[in-house]
Scaffold this active site. Structure first.
Site, short mmCIF file in Angstrom:
data_model
loop_
_atom_site.label_atom_id
_atom_site.label_comp_id
_atom_site.label_asym_id
_atom_site.label_seq_id
_atom_site.Cartn_x
_atom_site.Cartn_y
_atom_site.Cartn_z
N ASP A 3 32.44 34.89 31.06
CA ASP A 3 33.31 35.60 30.12
C ASP A 3 32.45 36.45 29.19
OD1 ASP A 3 36.35 35.25 28.78
OD2 ASP A 3 34.79 35.91 27.41
N CYS A 60 28.28 40.67 41.98
CA CYS A 60 27.58 39.70 41.14
C CYS A 60 27.98 38.31 41.64
CB CYS A 60 27.94 39.87 39.68
SG CYS A 60 27.07 38.74 38.58
N THR A 75 38.27 26.50 29.35
CA THR A 75 38.06 26.21 30.77
C THR A 75 36.99 27.13 31.32
OG1 THR A 75 40.39 25.59 30.97
CG2 THR A 75 39.17 25.96 33.02
N ASN A 100 38.63 41.70 32.56
CA ASN A 100 37.41 40.97 32.95
C ASN A 100 36.17 41.51 32.25
OD1 ASN A 100 38.57 39.02 34.48
ND2 ASN A 100 37.89 39.79 36.46
N TYR A 101 36.28 42.69 31.62
CA TYR A 101 35.22 43.18 30.76
C TYR A 101 35.66 42.95 29.31
CZ TYR A 101 33.31 45.55 34.91
OH TYR A 101 32.79 45.84 36.15
N GLY A 134 31.13 30.79 33.76
CA GLY A 134 30.46 31.06 32.49
C GLY A 134 30.13 32.51 32.24
#
Length: 541
Positions: free
Chosen positions: A113, A174, A107, A476-477, A111
């Site tokens: 990731d 960002c 999913t 998330n990193y 974009g």
């Protein structure tokens, strides 16, 4: 020596096996597409949102939302099909048909990731690209908003600013980050020391489970609602929309950015910053960015950029910093007053752009390179000057020309929110977080392993100075170096290697929620939460 008859037979068998595999694959592909048309509420509408490899638009749809060109190569695995739904029934049909035909789902919201897991898989897969699930509805009177997962942060910010100068949302700078993935991992930004993470400000959601049910907070229950707010994307189902609280900000905020080289005493300043930043008022966002630059024709040095966001005017900020951090020598001329929405541009390094840039999903952020690898750490005790100097030496290496190391101060309300409030556990006890990134141009993808080796060396060097047992990391990193699942089902023990680094003790509760909502582990990837006993169930089939 083998006979000619044996060689001919061997070649025949290989051709036959390849032909059988190709025929089976083609049949599955066609059956999957037929299934989608049968199980959508409007079969004619779903055909408009399906992109197969034979479709001329397939490459552009796939590439449009790839924000790490490390995963834009000829050898990167590609999806069988991309579905860009504009109705929930398209998602429900894709889930049903993917389960029926043994395909995995990735999913994609924005974009971003860090390991490409929202659009890359080593096994046959389908992308559900939520680019057309992007509505934003702002309710100024009640200070809430509904935002769909395919919207980007910039779209949310822009719509808030259209209606109010004193409302905001605590998320990152960002602006091209997709809402769905960002919220799923917690999400921090300029306001997180005042108002917490993005996930801390989510009050409802619309979620589609493995059986195609659409659930809101009441229907899904508090345990699942807890899990989707920081437990990482791609494990439990698909969140299509989020309801969030908006927060209050003053009309005027202030930012500054002051850079010092090693020759200008940067080492001592960074060392001192570690003792000060965590204790600054919660209306501040203090950070340091470190990178190497040329100091002369032959030598390189480290440039430390000290930045800070402040909820208030310059006349309040300058005396505060002069009192708490006099060594920095902050002057009024170093500061810029602006509105909250302008601060997103300022700290996103796009202050020369109009606000309309916030609506541009294709914008290449200057905060990360076209291609990159990242890692993260949490720091509980200040590093010594000698330890910092060892880190500087890594920045002098050839591969570090476009690398950066980013310190983000913790403290404020993050010290007050319980570790178990959401799956995101990194609260009290942290002085700051570190983001390491090494960046390169797409044409340098042939050198990818050199850059990755560099950041691994930096990470290894830092092991002595950061959190331990576990060595914590931010979901998330995402970093596949810290552990991955098997391609099939994964045991709790194997997943806990990386799971406890991201989630500490919250990992156990995430596993229980996963077992409840997706016991057969349909929604999975290299770092998805596993259900209990999934391995034994797999062996028993």
């Amino acid at each position: 020596m083998k006979s000619p008859h044996f060689l001919v037979l061997s070649i025949f068998l290989l051709v036959a096996l390849f032909s059988l595999s190709w025929a089976t694959s083609t049949h599955t592909h066609e059956s999957f597409l037929h299934c989608l048309s049968l199980h959508s509420e409007d079969s004619s509408s779903i055909t408009k949102v399906i992109y197969t490899r034979n479709n001329s638009s397939y490459p552009s749809v796939l590439e449009f939302s790839i924000h790490n060109l490390r995963f834009s190569t000829p050898t990167t695995p590609k999806p069988w099909v991309i579905v860009t739904p504009f109705h929930a029934s398209h998602i429900q049909a894709t889930i049903y048909c993917s389960r029926k035909h043994g395909l995995q789902i990735r999913t994609r919201s924005g974009g971003h990731d860090f390991e490409g897991l929202s659009y890359v898989s080593e096994v046959p897969f389908v992308i559900i690209d939520l680019i057309d699930f992007r509505s934003v509805d702002i309710d100024v009177e009640n200070k809430v908003a509904w935002v769909q997962s395919g919207a980007i942060l910039g779209e949310l910010y822009y719509r808030i600013a259209e209606k109010s100068k004193t409302l905001a949302f605590p998320a990152g700078v960002c602006h091209t980050l997709g809402i769905g993935g960002y919220f799923s991992g917690g999400g921090y930004g300029l306001l997180f020391r005042k108002y917490g993470l993005a996930a801390d400000n989510i009050i409802d959601a619309h979620f589609i489970d493995v059986n195609g049910r659409i659930l809101d907070r009441k229907a899904m229950g508090e345990d699942l609602f807890w899990a989707i707010r920081g437990g990482g994307g791609g494990s439990f189902g698909i969140v299509i929309a989020w309801k969030v609280n908006l927060v209050t900000v003053p009309v005027t905020v202030t930012g500054f950015s002051v850079s010092k080289t090693l020759e200008q005493n940067a080492t001592k300043l960074v060392h001192r910053w570690q003792y000060i930043a965590h204790n600054l008022p919660d209306g501040t966002f203090p950070f340091v960015n470190l990178r190497s630059v040329n100091s002369s024709r032959e030598n390189r040095t480290v440039l430390a950029t000290f930045g800070l966001f402040f909820l208030g005017g310059v006349d309040e900020l300058v005396p505060l910093i002069r009192e708490r951090f006099p060594e920095l020598g902050l002057a009024k001329e170093d500061c810029t007053e602006m509105s909250w929405i302008e601060s997103i541009l300022y700290f996103g390094l796009i202050q020369n752009k109009s606000l309309d840039v916030l609506l541009d999903r294709t914008f290449q952020s200057l905060l990360l390179g076209p291609a990159f690898k990242a890692k993260s750490d949490y720091v509980k005790e200040p590093l010594s000057e000698i330890a910092l100097e060892g880190l500087w030496s890594k920045l002098y290496e050839e591969e570090a020309e476009l690398a950066s190391i980013f310190f983000v101060a913790y403290g404020g309300i993050m010290d007050e929110i319980r570790e178990t409030a959401t799956p995101f556990p990194h609260r009290a006890g942290n002085l700051y977080k570190i983001l390491y990134t090494v960046n390169w141009q797409k044409e340098d993808n042939i050198k990818t392993q050199r850059y990755i080796s560099w950041i691994r060396r930096v990470y290894s060097y830092m092991s002595t100075f950061v959190s331990k047992s576990p060595r914590e990391a931010y979901i998330n990193y995402r970093d596949l170096d810290i552990g991955t699942n098997n391609k099939g089902n994964t045991s709790y023990a194997q997943a806990s290697v990386w799971g406890h680094k991201y989630f500490r003790n919250n990992f156990d509760k995430l596993v229980k929620v996963k077992t409840m909502i997706d016991p057969e582990n349909f929604f999975r990837h290299e770092q998805s939460i596993p259900p209990l006993l999934s391995s034994s169930k797999k062996r028993g089939n």
